[in-house]
Enzyme design. Structure first.
Site, PDB file in Angstrom:
ATOM      1  CB  CYS A   7      -0.654   0.123   1.196  1.00  0.00           C
ATOM      2  SG  CYS A   7      -2.191  -1.123   1.254  1.00  0.00           S
ATOM      3  CB  CYS A   8       2.209   3.924  -1.719  1.00  0.00           C
ATOM      4  SG  CYS A   8       1.775   3.994  -3.302  1.00  0.00           S
ATOM      5  CB  SER A   9      -0.204   8.344  -1.704  1.00  0.00           C
ATOM      6  OG  SER A   9      -1.261   9.189  -1.718  1.00  0.00           O
ATOM      7  CB  VAL A  39      -2.798   3.491   2.128  1.00  0.00           C
ATOM      8  CG1 VAL A  39      -3.050   5.045   2.346  1.00  0.00           C
ATOM      9  CG2 VAL A  39      -2.518   3.250   3.595  1.00  0.00           C
TER      10      VAL A  39
END
Lengths: 102, 444
Positions: A7-9, A39
């Site tokens: 997960c990232c932005s 995320v």
């Protein structure tokens, strides 16, 4: 089959890392499902996966997400900035595997 | 370096924790995610606008341009309909999206909360007249109201659930039906609170609530169009990134209502043929200030491709293409830029210079103001043109800014490269020594 969630932005740069990890897993002949998602969709996805790794840029949400993850009995950690920046698929795959339930 | 250490200390210990809290705050996140829901409608809707307003002058002699202009004039209303039903009513999507995200964050039912939010919004923004809903507050002017009414609707449901003020159905009743009954009281309360408030504002001030809300937020919106405010926002984003936190997500999350309000007003003025009012829009932020992502790092990526350092060259090759599409986490974490004093100055300074030059260029009328919201992953050179309704001057501006960024990054990049080269030389020397040592038994 091992299922790893990243997960990232927005799930953009992590998806580049996913490609590298998939390649590393293939070379080891491992059966893996690795995907990247924003995320914000963490909670929808975590149930389907064994572990989650966070991009370092959203590391500040780690503690909060860990609470949710533990509700489902899942492990979560952040990827080291250097491994992330250099897109080290092997290293991050190892990190994910080390978090896997034995 | 003393000042640098002090500054970093403040960022790390004071700003970063607060920003992280704000970025993870449930309402801020719901707002950001809600806007993301609305984005495709806004992007495609504003894209369509160009078909109604071809980028040709009225007296063009270009045959293609002429045909397009005539076609657009003749079918103006038909072409504008998709725009009106997407960008023109974007607050409806915002209202649904924000409420849904917030409800989900509270683990509540998303769809019923979204519907309640929509009803609250329409109740105060679009009172039926002659059998039609007036759409004039469903564009940019209704954004703040849509967010506030979404928060109100969801918090109301949450409050009632928490205090068990709800119509409970026996357990045999299917959940969908039980949910429907649970919403009766919240709907009623919205009618009893927001509607009288709306009537009161109408009778006292002769305006609708969204007009009143706009009045309240006006200082914020007009401040957003000043250079100090723009630099302040970008500085915050940069400092957070430097501390390893996704600064852009946090800052843009907070700026998004302003971006949408500004672009909404710009598009409305564009359609009406009036002067366009707002400088600070999403394409300005993405494609002039942050060419290649936060920190305007496309320039750095280009320099890296040609570096003599193995580390920088391989990182440059890997991140130049993503950088072209405004994605730069590999550089930020890989170079690294995070907590790297050698790259601090250009990382903060290049976007500021970009902002000052672009702001001046807009003020002087060299480039137009943003009239279209674009996907942030559009290459800057295309996005800048697209954002202004496909004009050419922004392309020149982006190229010029990129060259300036290259010059700003160059000396710092050289300094950093020199250090890395020395390190790499040392490592390979150590390696050779090691090989010699390991090789000794065989030769002996």
């Amino acid at each position: 089959m091992k299922k790893i969630l990243l997960c990232c932005s927005a799930g953009m740069s992590t998806s580049m890392l996913v490609q590298k990890m998939v390649k590393a897993a293939e070379e080891r002949g491992m059966d893996c499902k690795i995907e990247a998602h924003p995320v914000s969709a963490f909670e929808e996805y975590i149930q389907e996966y064994d572990v989650c790794l966070l991009g370092p840029q959203v590391r500040f949400q780690l503690e909060e997400l860990r609470k949710t993850a533990s509700q489902y009995g899942k492990q979560i950690d952040a990827i080291s900035p250097m491994a992330y920046g250099m897109m080290k698929g092997e290293e991050v795959l190892d990190q994910a595997l080390s978090l896997m339930p034995k | 370096m003393k000042l640098y250490d002090k500054l970093m200390n403040v960022v790390e210990n004071k700003i970063a924790p607060v920003a992280a809290k704000v970025g993870a705050q449930i309402h801020v996140r719901a707002m950001r995610d809600g806007f993301i829901t609305a984005m495709p409608f806004i992007i495609v809707g504003s894209f369509i606008l160009i078909f109604a307003f071809p980028p040709f002058a009225e007296d063009t002699t270009n045959a293609f341009g002429r045909a397009w202009l005539d076609f657009a004039t003749e079918n103006f209303d038909a072409i504008m309909m998709p725009y009106n039903m997407s960008m023109g009513i974007m607050t409806i999507f915002v209202s649904l999206g924000v409420a849904y995200s917030l409800a989900r964050a509270y683990m509540m039912d998303g769809i019923t909360c979204a519907c309640l939010s929509l009803m609250s919004f329409l109740l105060i923004c679009a009172p039926v007249t002659d059998g039609a809903l007036p759409a004039n507050h469903m564009g940019g002017t209704g954004i703040f109201t849509a967010v506030l009414s979404a928060f109100f609707a969801v918090e109301l449901v949450r409050f009632l659930q928490k205090h068990n003020i709800t119509i409970k159905m026996p357990e045999q009743v299917p959940p969908a039906i039980a949910r429907c009954f649970e919403m009766l009281i919240p709907v009623l309360i919205v009618f009893m609170t927001l509607y009288p408030l709306s009537l009161f504002v109408q009778s006292q001030f002769d305006m609708l609530i969204p007009d009143a809300v706009m009045q309240m937020f006006k200082p914020l919106v007009s401040a957003s169009n000043t250079l100090p405010a723009i630099i302040g926002a970008l500085l915050l984003s940069q400092l957070l990134w430097f501390a390893g936190i996704h600064g852009a997500a946090i800052v843009v999350g907070l700026l998004s209502p302003i971006f949408l309000t500004n672009i909404g007003a710009n598009t409305a003025a564009f359609v009406a043929g009036e002067p366009i009012p707002n400088i600070f829009t999403q394409p300005f932020w993405d494609f002039y200030i942050f060419i290649g992502g936060s920190g305007a790092t496309l320039a750095l990526a280009i320099l890296m491709v040609f570096s003599r350092s193995v580390h920088l060259r391989s990182l440059g090759r890997m991140s130049a293409v993503p950088g072209f599409f405004q994605i730069n986490e590999p550089i930020i974490f890989g170079a690294p830029i995070v907590m790297n004093p050698m790259l601090f100055v250009p990382f903060v300074f290049a976007p500021i210079v970009n902002a000052v030059i672009a702001f001046t260029a807009v003020k002087m009328g060299f480039v137009g103001m943003g009239v279209a919201t674009t996907p942030w992953t559009t290459p800057a050179i295309i996005g800048a043109s697209w954002g202004t309704g496909w004009t050419f001057a922004p392309v020149l501006l982006v190229v010029g800014l990129l060259i300036i960024d290259l010059l700003i990054y160059l000396p710092f990049f050289k300094m950093f490269e020199k250090q890395l080269l020395e390190d790499e030389k040392k490592v390979s020397a150590d390696q050779e020594k090691q090989d010699v040592v390991e090789g000794t038994p065989a030769t002996a």
